[in-house]
Design a protein around this motif. Structure first.
Motif, PDB file in Angstrom:
ATOM      1  N   GLY A  11       0.798  -1.225   0.000  1.00 19.49           N
ATOM      2  CA  GLY A  11       0.000   0.000   0.000  1.00 19.49           C
ATOM      3  C   GLY A  11       0.828   1.271   0.000  1.00 19.49           C
ATOM      4  N   ASP A  12       2.127   1.182   0.317  1.00 15.66           N
ATOM      5  CA  ASP A  12       2.993   2.363   0.250  1.00 15.66           C
ATOM      6  C   ASP A  12       2.976   2.917  -1.169  1.00 15.66           C
ATOM      7  OD1 ASP A  12       3.735   1.986   2.891  1.00 15.66           O
ATOM      8  OD2 ASP A  12       5.796   1.344   2.435  1.00 15.66           O
ATOM      9  N   THR A  13       3.058   4.234  -1.283  1.00 18.89           N
ATOM     10  CA  THR A  13       3.102   4.864  -2.600  1.00 18.89           C
ATOM     11  C   THR A  13       4.280   5.820  -2.699  1.00 18.89           C
ATOM     12  OG1 THR A  13       1.657   6.695  -1.962  1.00 18.89           O
ATOM     13  CG2 THR A  13       0.598   4.751  -2.934  1.00 18.89           C
ATOM     14  N   TYR A  14       4.736   5.995  -3.920  1.00 21.50           N
ATOM     15  CA  TYR A  14       5.753   6.993  -4.246  1.00 21.50           C
ATOM     16  C   TYR A  14       5.237   7.726  -5.471  1.00 21.50           C
ATOM     17  CZ  TYR A  14      10.049   9.118  -5.914  1.00 21.50           C
ATOM     18  OH  TYR A  14      10.990  10.019  -6.347  1.00 21.50           O
ATOM     19  N   THR A  15       5.177   9.057  -5.392  1.00 22.53           N
ATOM     20  CA  THR A  15       4.653   9.869  -6.486  1.00 22.53           C
ATOM     21  C   THR A  15       5.675  10.926  -6.869  1.00 22.53           C
ATOM     22  OG1 THR A  15       2.381   9.523  -5.748  1.00 22.53           O
ATOM     23  CG2 THR A  15       2.760  11.405  -7.182  1.00 22.53           C
ATOM     24  N   GLU A  16       5.765  11.169  -8.171  1.00 19.58           N
ATOM     25  CA  GLU A  16       6.714  12.154  -8.677  1.00 19.58           C
ATOM     26  C   GLU A  16       6.130  12.811  -9.927  1.00 19.58           C
ATOM     27  OE1 GLU A  16      10.990  11.650 -10.810  1.00 19.58           O
ATOM     28  OE2 GLU A  16      10.765  10.617  -8.904  1.00 19.58           O
ATOM     29  N   THR A  17       6.307  14.118 -10.044  1.00 16.49           N
ATOM     30  CA  THR A  17       5.971  14.807 -11.288  1.00 16.49           C
ATOM     31  C   THR A  17       7.101  14.517 -12.261  1.00 16.49           C
ATOM     32  OG1 THR A  17       4.714  16.515 -10.148  1.00 16.49           O
ATOM     33  CG2 THR A  17       5.498  17.044 -12.370  1.00 16.49           C
ATOM     34  N   VAL A  18       6.779  13.888 -13.398  1.00 12.48           N
ATOM     35  CA  VAL A  18       7.827  13.455 -14.328  1.00 12.48           C
ATOM     36  C   VAL A  18       8.058  14.446 -15.465  1.00 12.48           C
ATOM     37  CG1 VAL A  18       7.637  11.014 -13.729  1.00 12.48           C
ATOM     38  CG2 VAL A  18       6.235  11.946 -15.592  1.00 12.48           C
ATOM     39  N   VAL A  19       7.091  15.307 -15.727  1.00 10.78           N
ATOM     40  CA  VAL A  19       7.281  16.400 -16.684  1.00 10.78           C
ATOM     41  C   VAL A  19       6.253  17.484 -16.383  1.00 10.78           C
ATOM     42  CG1 VAL A  19       5.779  15.489 -18.527  1.00 10.78           C
ATOM     43  CG2 VAL A  19       7.668  17.011 -19.124  1.00 10.78           C
ATOM     44  N   GLU A  20       6.711  18.718 -16.424  1.00  9.82           N
ATOM     45  CA  GLU A  20       5.815  19.861 -16.284  1.00  9.82           C
ATOM     46  C   GLU A  20       5.769  20.584 -17.620  1.00  9.82           C
ATOM     47  OE1 GLU A  20       6.120  22.429 -12.830  1.00  9.82           O
ATOM     48  OE2 GLU A  20       7.311  20.884 -11.824  1.00  9.82           O
ATOM     49  N   ASP A  21       4.567  20.844 -18.108  1.00 12.41           N
ATOM     50  CA  ASP A  21       4.393  21.595 -19.346  1.00 12.41           C
ATOM     51  C   ASP A  21       5.214  20.994 -20.482  1.00 12.41           C
ATOM     52  OD1 ASP A  21       3.647  23.554 -21.165  1.00 12.41           O
ATOM     53  OD2 ASP A  21       5.050  25.049 -20.385  1.00 12.41           O
ATOM     54  N   LEU A  22       4.854  19.779 -20.875  1.00 12.22           N
ATOM     55  CA  LEU A  22       5.561  19.087 -21.949  1.00 12.22           C
ATOM     56  C   LEU A  22       5.625  19.976 -23.186  1.00 12.22           C
ATOM     57  CD1 LEU A  22       6.818  16.372 -22.951  1.00 12.22           C
ATOM     58  CD2 LEU A  22       4.530  15.847 -23.840  1.00 12.22           C
ATOM     59  N   LYS A  23       6.804  20.145 -23.716  1.00 14.80           N
ATOM     60  CA  LYS A  23       7.020  21.006 -24.882  1.00 14.80           C
ATOM     61  C   LYS A  23       7.010  20.194 -26.179  1.00 14.80           C
ATOM     62  CE  LYS A  23       7.819  24.655 -22.348  1.00 14.80           C
ATOM     63  NZ  LYS A  23       6.656  25.442 -22.015  1.00 14.80           N
ATOM     64  N   ASN A 112       6.725  -5.903  -5.954  1.00 15.03           N
ATOM     65  CA  ASN A 112       5.823  -5.779  -7.094  1.00 15.03           C
ATOM     66  C   ASN A 112       5.030  -4.493  -6.929  1.00 15.03           C
ATOM     67  OD1 ASN A 112       6.237  -8.324  -8.612  1.00 15.03           O
ATOM     68  ND2 ASN A 112       5.702  -9.197  -6.632  1.00 15.03           N
ATOM     69  N   LEU A 113       4.994  -3.709  -8.005  1.00 16.02           N
ATOM     70  CA  LEU A 113       4.389  -2.383  -7.961  1.00 16.02           C
ATOM     71  C   LEU A 113       3.313  -2.247  -9.028  1.00 16.02           C
ATOM     72  CD1 LEU A 113       7.820  -0.544  -7.959  1.00 16.02           C
ATOM     73  CD2 LEU A 113       6.334  -0.754  -5.962  1.00 16.02           C
ATOM     74  N   SER A 114       2.244  -1.537  -8.689  1.00 15.29           N
ATOM     75  CA  SER A 114       1.334  -1.068  -9.732  1.00 15.29           C
ATOM     76  C   SER A 114       1.756   0.367 -10.028  1.00 15.29           C
ATOM     77  CB  SER A 114      -0.127  -1.140  -9.289  1.00 15.29           C
ATOM     78  OG  SER A 114      -0.351  -0.338  -8.156  1.00 15.29           O
ATOM     79  N   VAL A 115       1.609   0.762 -11.276  1.00 13.17           N
ATOM     80  CA  VAL A 115       2.112   2.051 -11.720  1.00 13.17           C
ATOM     81  C   VAL A 115       1.029   2.776 -12.499  1.00 13.17           C
ATOM     82  CG1 VAL A 115       3.899   3.186 -13.100  1.00 13.17           C
ATOM     83  CG2 VAL A 115       4.423   1.045 -11.928  1.00 13.17           C
ATOM     84  N   THR A 116       0.825   4.051 -12.203  1.00 11.59           N
ATOM     85  CA  THR A 116      -0.095   4.870 -12.989  1.00 11.59           C
ATOM     86  C   THR A 116       0.559   6.214 -13.267  1.00 11.59           C
ATOM     87  OG1 THR A 116      -1.194   5.764 -11.031  1.00 11.59           O
ATOM     88  CG2 THR A 116      -2.198   3.839 -12.037  1.00 11.59           C
ATOM     89  N   THR A 117       0.262   6.757 -14.425  1.00 11.56           N
ATOM     90  CA  THR A 117       0.685   8.114 -14.770  1.00 11.56           C
ATOM     91  C   THR A 117      -0.559   8.865 -15.199  1.00 11.56           C
ATOM     92  OG1 THR A 117       2.889   7.385 -15.427  1.00 11.56           O
ATOM     93  CG2 THR A 117       2.166   9.511 -16.275  1.00 11.56           C
TER      94      THR A 117
END
Length: 135
Positions: A11-23, A112-117
């Motif tokens: 249930g632990d999560t790790y979240t990161e912004t991977v791109v801001e304002d994609l050019k 094992n991780l579930s991943v969403t973007t």
């Protein structure tokens, strides 16, 4: 930082912004790096008038690569043993993407991780799974 199994819980999560304002430039640079010059990614008139999209959009594999960077930031370089996603919505210029990994299980030195973007509107653009070695 080395991810340790003893520090993880289901249930632990790790979240990161991977791109801001994609050019658009980033999309075109990815086309060059990947060799994928499909005009829906780089040619505005083709994308809108011929293909019927609102504008050009990012390659799915660019989205996957950005998501993968979040994973390696979380688990560490060289620790991923599996990673796969399904692309669920398009990513357009101007989008900001946030990726989240959720711990599903920890066994025998593997997490094992579930991943969403998702984009800035909360729309899921990629969904998948990953597995990584942990100490």
């Amino acid at each position: 930082m080395t991810l340790k199994a003893s520090e993880l819980n289901v249930g632990d999560t790790y979240t990161e912004t991977v791109v801001e304002d994609l050019k658009r430039t980033q999309i075109v640079m990815y086309a060059g790096a990947s060799g994928d010059y499909n005009p829906v990614h780089t040619d505005e008139p083709f994308a809108t008038k011929v293909a019927g999209y609102p504008t050009v959009f990012a390659h799915g594999m660019l989205t996957m690569g950005l998501t993968g960077r979040m994973l390696t930031n979380y688990v560490g370089d060289g620790r991923l043993t599996e990673f796969g996603v399904r692309f669920t919505s398009q990513v357009f210029p101007g989008d900001t993407l946030q990726s989240t990994a959720t711990v599903e299980s920890i066994e025998n030195g593997l997490v094992n991780l579930s991943v969403t973007t998702t984009n800035q509107n909360g729309v899921e653009v990629a969904k998948g799974t990953a597995q990584a070695r942990v100490e």
